[in-house]
Motif scaffolding. Structure first.
Motif, PDB file in Angstrom:
ATOM      1  N   THR A   1       0.887  -1.654  -0.078  1.00  0.00           N
ATOM      2  CA  THR A   1       0.037  -0.102   0.063  1.00  0.00           C
ATOM      3  C   THR A   1       0.948   1.280  -0.028  1.00  0.00           C
ATOM      4  OG1 THR A   1       0.156  -0.061   2.692  1.00  0.00           O
ATOM      5  CG2 THR A   1      -1.890  -1.375   1.381  1.00  0.00           C
ATOM      6  N   GLY A   2       1.623   1.489  -0.780  1.00  0.00           N
ATOM      7  CA  GLY A   2       2.721   2.522  -1.369  1.00  0.00           C
ATOM      8  C   GLY A   2       3.848   2.686  -0.214  1.00  0.00           C
ATOM      9  N   VAL A   3       4.127   1.459   0.877  1.00  0.00           N
ATOM     10  CA  VAL A   3       4.613   1.515   2.413  1.00  0.00           C
ATOM     11  C   VAL A   3       5.802   0.874   2.060  1.00  0.00           C
ATOM     12  CG1 VAL A   3       4.996   1.424   4.993  1.00  0.00           C
ATOM     13  CG2 VAL A   3       2.893   2.000   4.046  1.00  0.00           C
ATOM     14  N   LEU A   4       7.243   1.534   1.760  1.00  0.00           N
ATOM     15  CA  LEU A   4       8.653   0.815   1.562  1.00  0.00           C
ATOM     16  C   LEU A   4       8.499  -0.798   2.888  1.00  0.00           C
ATOM     17  CD1 LEU A   4      10.953   3.512   0.598  1.00  0.00           C
ATOM     18  CD2 LEU A   4       9.642   1.562  -0.287  1.00  0.00           C
ATOM     19  N   MET A   5       8.801  -2.079   2.409  1.00  0.00           N
ATOM     20  CA  MET A   5       8.889  -3.252   3.459  1.00  0.00           C
ATOM     21  C   MET A   5      10.296  -3.697   3.008  1.00  0.00           C
ATOM     22  SD  MET A   5       5.701  -3.849   4.070  1.00  0.00           S
ATOM     23  CE  MET A   5       6.743  -6.124   4.748  1.00  0.00           C
ATOM     24  N   ASP A   6      11.329  -2.963   2.570  1.00  0.00           N
ATOM     25  CA  ASP A   6      12.294  -3.161   2.091  1.00  0.00           C
ATOM     26  C   ASP A   6      13.608  -2.082   2.140  1.00  0.00           C
ATOM     27  OD1 ASP A   6      15.242  -2.972   1.208  1.00  0.00           O
ATOM     28  OD2 ASP A   6      14.969  -3.698  -0.546  1.00  0.00           O
ATOM     29  N   PHE A   7      14.345  -2.103   4.170  1.00  0.00           N
ATOM     30  CA  PHE A   7      14.868  -1.016   4.377  1.00  0.00           C
ATOM     31  C   PHE A   7      15.682  -0.435   3.815  1.00  0.00           C
ATOM     32  CE2 PHE A   7      12.520  -3.364   8.138  1.00  0.00           C
ATOM     33  CZ  PHE A   7      11.353  -2.766   8.076  1.00  0.00           C
TER      34      PHE A   7
ATOM     35  N   PHE B   1      19.111  13.371   2.744  1.00  0.00           N
ATOM     36  CA  PHE B   1      19.905  13.702   4.811  1.00  0.00           C
ATOM     37  C   PHE B   1      21.055  12.568   4.586  1.00  0.00           C
ATOM     38  CE2 PHE B   1      15.326  14.760   5.618  1.00  0.00           C
ATOM     39  CZ  PHE B   1      15.681  16.213   6.394  1.00  0.00           C
ATOM     40  N   ALA B   2      22.071  13.195   5.356  1.00  0.00           N
ATOM     41  CA  ALA B   2      23.061  12.693   5.860  1.00  0.00           C
ATOM     42  C   ALA B   2      23.263  11.716   6.634  1.00  0.00           C
ATOM     43  CB  ALA B   2      24.875  13.378   5.918  1.00  0.00           C
ATOM     44  N   PRO B   3      23.188  10.579   5.666  1.00  0.00           N
ATOM     45  CA  PRO B   3      23.451   8.899   7.103  1.00  0.00           C
ATOM     46  C   PRO B   3      23.962   9.647   8.762  1.00  0.00           C
ATOM     47  CG  PRO B   3      24.908   8.539   5.220  1.00  0.00           C
ATOM     48  CD  PRO B   3      24.686  10.204   5.093  1.00  0.00           C
ATOM     49  N   GLU B   4      24.582  10.277   8.842  1.00  0.00           N
ATOM     50  CA  GLU B   4      24.880  10.897  10.438  1.00  0.00           C
ATOM     51  C   GLU B   4      23.867  11.215  10.618  1.00  0.00           C
ATOM     52  OE1 GLU B   4      27.224  13.700   7.601  1.00  0.00           O
ATOM     53  OE2 GLU B   4      27.099  11.323   7.372  1.00  0.00           O
ATOM     54  N   GLU B   5      22.911  11.948   9.755  1.00  0.00           N
ATOM     55  CA  GLU B   5      21.800  12.445  10.697  1.00  0.00           C
ATOM     56  C   GLU B   5      20.413  12.471  10.577  1.00  0.00           C
ATOM     57  OE1 GLU B   5      22.400  17.256   8.269  1.00  0.00           O
ATOM     58  OE2 GLU B   5      21.341  15.946   7.148  1.00  0.00           O
ATOM     59  N   ILE B   6      21.487  10.486  10.062  1.00  0.00           N
ATOM     60  CA  ILE B   6      19.766   9.726  10.330  1.00  0.00           C
ATOM     61  C   ILE B   6      19.679   8.943  10.787  1.00  0.00           C
ATOM     62  CG2 ILE B   6      18.473   8.139   8.929  1.00  0.00           C
ATOM     63  CD1 ILE B   6      19.468   9.066   6.209  1.00  0.00           C
ATOM     64  N   SER B   7      18.812   8.718  12.213  1.00  0.00           N
ATOM     65  CA  SER B   7      18.435   7.635  13.403  1.00  0.00           C
ATOM     66  C   SER B   7      17.434   6.823  13.229  1.00  0.00           C
ATOM     67  CB  SER B   7      18.592   8.486  15.208  1.00  0.00           C
ATOM     68  OG  SER B   7      19.270   9.374  15.057  1.00  0.00           O
ATOM     69  N   PHE B   8      18.324   5.149  13.300  1.00  0.00           N
ATOM     70  CA  PHE B   8      17.133   4.181  13.370  1.00  0.00           C
ATOM     71  C   PHE B   8      17.004   3.764  14.719  1.00  0.00           C
ATOM     72  CE2 PHE B   8      17.340   4.817   8.919  1.00  0.00           C
ATOM     73  CZ  PHE B   8      16.934   4.182   8.044  1.00  0.00           C
TER      74      PHE B   8
ATOM     75  N   GLU C   1      24.121  -3.517   7.623  1.00  0.00           N
ATOM     76  CA  GLU C   1      25.725  -3.615   7.162  1.00  0.00           C
ATOM     77  C   GLU C   1      25.860  -2.197   7.003  1.00  0.00           C
ATOM     78  OE1 GLU C   1      26.807  -6.976   4.596  1.00  0.00           O
ATOM     79  OE2 GLU C   1      26.606  -7.592   6.317  1.00  0.00           O
ATOM     80  N   ASP C   2      25.052  -1.461   5.863  1.00  0.00           N
ATOM     81  CA  ASP C   2      25.373  -0.212   5.755  1.00  0.00           C
ATOM     82  C   ASP C   2      24.836   0.369   7.419  1.00  0.00           C
ATOM     83  OD1 ASP C   2      25.509   1.693   4.064  1.00  0.00           O
ATOM     84  OD2 ASP C   2      23.443   1.879   3.010  1.00  0.00           O
ATOM     85  N   ILE C   3      24.402   0.417   7.739  1.00  0.00           N
ATOM     86  CA  ILE C   3      24.123   1.205   9.202  1.00  0.00           C
ATOM     87  C   ILE C   3      24.789   1.147   9.985  1.00  0.00           C
ATOM     88  CG2 ILE C   3      22.164   1.971  11.163  1.00  0.00           C
ATOM     89  CD1 ILE C   3      20.832   2.755   9.484  1.00  0.00           C
ATOM     90  N   HIS C   4      25.538  -0.229   9.994  1.00  0.00           N
ATOM     91  CA  HIS C   4      26.995  -0.684  11.191  1.00  0.00           C
ATOM     92  C   HIS C   4      28.140   0.851  10.311  1.00  0.00           C
ATOM     93  CE1 HIS C   4      25.375  -4.151  12.259  1.00  0.00           C
ATOM     94  NE2 HIS C   4      25.025  -3.603  13.031  1.00  0.00           N
ATOM     95  N   LYS C   5      28.159   0.378   8.853  1.00  0.00           N
ATOM     96  CA  LYS C   5      29.157   1.559   8.746  1.00  0.00           C
ATOM     97  C   LYS C   5      28.923   3.213   9.068  1.00  0.00           C
ATOM     98  CE  LYS C   5      29.047  -0.446   4.595  1.00  0.00           C
ATOM     99  NZ  LYS C   5      28.816  -0.166   2.608  1.00  0.00           N
ATOM    100  N   THR C   6      27.958   3.934  10.090  1.00  0.00           N
ATOM    101  CA  THR C   6      27.626   4.645  10.410  1.00  0.00           C
ATOM    102  C   THR C   6      28.343   4.550  12.307  1.00  0.00           C
ATOM    103  OG1 THR C   6      25.393   4.189  11.601  1.00  0.00           O
ATOM    104  CG2 THR C   6      25.722   5.572   9.230  1.00  0.00           C
ATOM    105  N   GLY C   7      28.526   3.354  12.511  1.00  0.00           N
ATOM    106  CA  GLY C   7      28.674   3.202  13.814  1.00  0.00           C
ATOM    107  C   GLY C   7      27.563   3.152  15.130  1.00  0.00           C
ATOM    108  N   HIS C   8      27.192   2.781  14.647  1.00  0.00           N
ATOM    109  CA  HIS C   8      25.831   2.130  15.070  1.00  0.00           C
ATOM    110  C   HIS C   8      25.375   0.568  14.562  1.00  0.00           C
ATOM    111  CE1 HIS C   8      25.142   7.173  14.520  1.00  0.00           C
ATOM    112  NE2 HIS C   8      24.522   6.531  16.189  1.00  0.00           N
ATOM    113  N   ASP C   9      24.808   0.303  15.630  1.00  0.00           N
ATOM    114  CA  ASP C   9      24.397  -1.193  15.994  1.00  0.00           C
ATOM    115  C   ASP C   9      23.058  -1.313  16.174  1.00  0.00           C
ATOM    116  OD1 ASP C   9      26.901  -2.383  16.645  1.00  0.00           O
ATOM    117  OD2 ASP C   9      26.786  -1.988  18.610  1.00  0.00           O
ATOM    118  N   LEU C  10      22.262  -1.936  14.810  1.00  0.00           N
ATOM    119  CA  LEU C  10      20.978  -1.902  14.416  1.00  0.00           C
ATOM    120  C   LEU C  10      20.856  -3.591  14.205  1.00  0.00           C
ATOM    121  CD1 LEU C  10      17.990  -0.112  13.838  1.00  0.00           C
ATOM    122  CD2 LEU C  10      18.622  -1.408  11.850  1.00  0.00           C
ATOM    123  N   LYS C  11      19.348  -4.437  14.753  1.00  0.00           N
ATOM    124  CA  LYS C  11      19.718  -5.816  14.746  1.00  0.00           C
ATOM    125  C   LYS C  11      18.041  -5.945  14.398  1.00  0.00           C
ATOM    126  CE  LYS C  11      19.939 -10.040  13.665  1.00  0.00           C
ATOM    127  NZ  LYS C  11      20.839 -10.518  12.639  1.00  0.00           N
ATOM    128  N   ILE C  12      17.414  -6.587  13.767  1.00  0.00           N
ATOM    129  CA  ILE C  12      16.311  -6.773  13.036  1.00  0.00           C
ATOM    130  C   ILE C  12      15.869  -8.309  14.103  1.00  0.00           C
ATOM    131  CG2 ILE C  12      14.350  -7.008  11.703  1.00  0.00           C
ATOM    132  CD1 ILE C  12      15.590  -4.857   9.891  1.00  0.00           C
TER     133      ILE C  12
END
Length: 332
Positions: A157-163, A174-181, A286-297
């Motif tokens: 329904t127009g909502v992205l499933m691929d993060f 916005f730059a990667p360092e400006e984005i917080s997931f 892995e892309d998020i880890h490049k910014t120095g942040h940990d993320l696990k779905i």
């Protein structure tokens, strides 16, 4: 220094509750330099996207989105305030119905700092929640069709499933360092919930304990999955009535057990969904880890007591038909 924070959802991650809590506490927050602007009649600032995305009239601002953005810049860009705006529509991904975040960055260039806060949830739970929202608010999209399109288009329904696509959309402005997931399934387990996570990321975690709670609890709570699905098989041309939902849930509990937990998925559909999105999620992490942040779905835990759609037998439909007949005098 002035700061603009965009809380972009995603959909079905307690956005309505967050917006309602911040609206309820608007005056208290403003005393501490945290501005949750009052725009239009809704708690969220959905009208900030309607020059790009078609939304119902109640979300639109009389002056239009661009003028509203310019007003925020005029009022706050040269102050020491933090302006926090929230709409899940910022993260909508349909190319024909998508906000241009580069435009927003340009419109708001006078702000000194920018931050994007985005909550995501595993695709198994995410898609089911989207389905339940559609089933509640309009005629339900057939589940199998929604499911197959989520896999083939990586969108629902127009909502992205691929993060990865979602991240790419946000990086257009916005730059990667400006984005917080952060991850929904983990944040809801915090003692102070998702609002605590939001306030921490915004730099105002010290105010979380001062927030007044909503009197009615969470907003826009989803229906029971199999109740919604089974009711939709009957009420195919309109959203299911509260009476139909209640009868269906009652028969489900009668057939299985009181308080039964359900899912609209078959067991095979869950496995296929995980198999498809697991490598995509790994690439995103892995892309998020490049910014120095940990993320696990993380995926939902297997629950042997959970009733899947493929476990609903013909006997259930017979019981439901008899119950509906008994409750409708016009059929006698």
């Amino acid at each position: 220094m002035s700061k603009l924070i965009l809380h972009v959802g995603t959909h079905k991650t307690a956005t309505t509750s967050i917006q309602n809590i911040l609206a309820l506490n608007r005056k208290m927050l403003a005393k501490h330099g945290f501005i949750f602007p009052k725009l239009g009649t809704e708690s969220g600032q959905h009208g900030l996207v309607t020059d790009w995305i078609t939304l119902p009239p109640q979300y639109q601002y009389e002056e239009g989105s661009v003028s509203a953005w310019k007003t925020l810049v005029r009022d706050y860009a040269n102050t020491d305030k933090t302006v926090f705006v929230s709409s899940e529509e910022f993260s909508r991904g349909d190319p024909k119905q998508r906000i241009n975040l580069a435009d927003i960055r340009e419109l708001c260039s006078e702000f000194d700092e920018f931050q994007v806060i985005c909550c995501i949830r595993n695709q198994v739970s995410f898609l089911q929640s989207i389905y339940l929202q559609v089933a509640k608010s309009t005629v339900a999209v057939p589940w199998v069709r929604l499911y197959e399109r989520a896999l083939s288009h990586r969108m629902a329904t127009g909502v992205l499933m691929d993060f990865n696509w979602l991240y790419g959309h946000l990086k257009r402005g916005f730059a990667p360092e400006e984005i917080s997931f952060f991850v929904y399934d983990q944040a809801i387990r915090r003692p102070d919930g998702i609002i605590g996570e939001i306030m921490d990321l915004a730099g105002y975690g010290h105010l979380t304990s001062q927030l007044s709670a909503l009197s009615a609890g969470d907003s826009n709570v989803s229906q029971d999955p199999l109740t919604a699905w089974a009711s939709a098989q009957i009420s195919i041309k309109q959203s299911s009535s509260r009476k139909l939902l209640n009868v269906t849930r009652s028969v489900l509990e009668q057939h299985f057990r009181e308080g039964v937990k359900t899912t609209v998925y078959s067991e095979a559909e869950v496995a296929r969904m995980i198999s498809f999105f697991e490598p995509l999620n790994t690439a995103f992490e892995e892309d998020i880890h490049k910014t120095g942040h940990d993320l696990k779905i993380t995926w939902p835990n297997k629950d042997p007591n959970l009733v899947h759609r493929n476990r609903v037998p013909p006997a259930f439909w017979i019981k439901l038909a008899r119950r509906m007949y008994d409750e409708n005098p016009k059929l006698h």
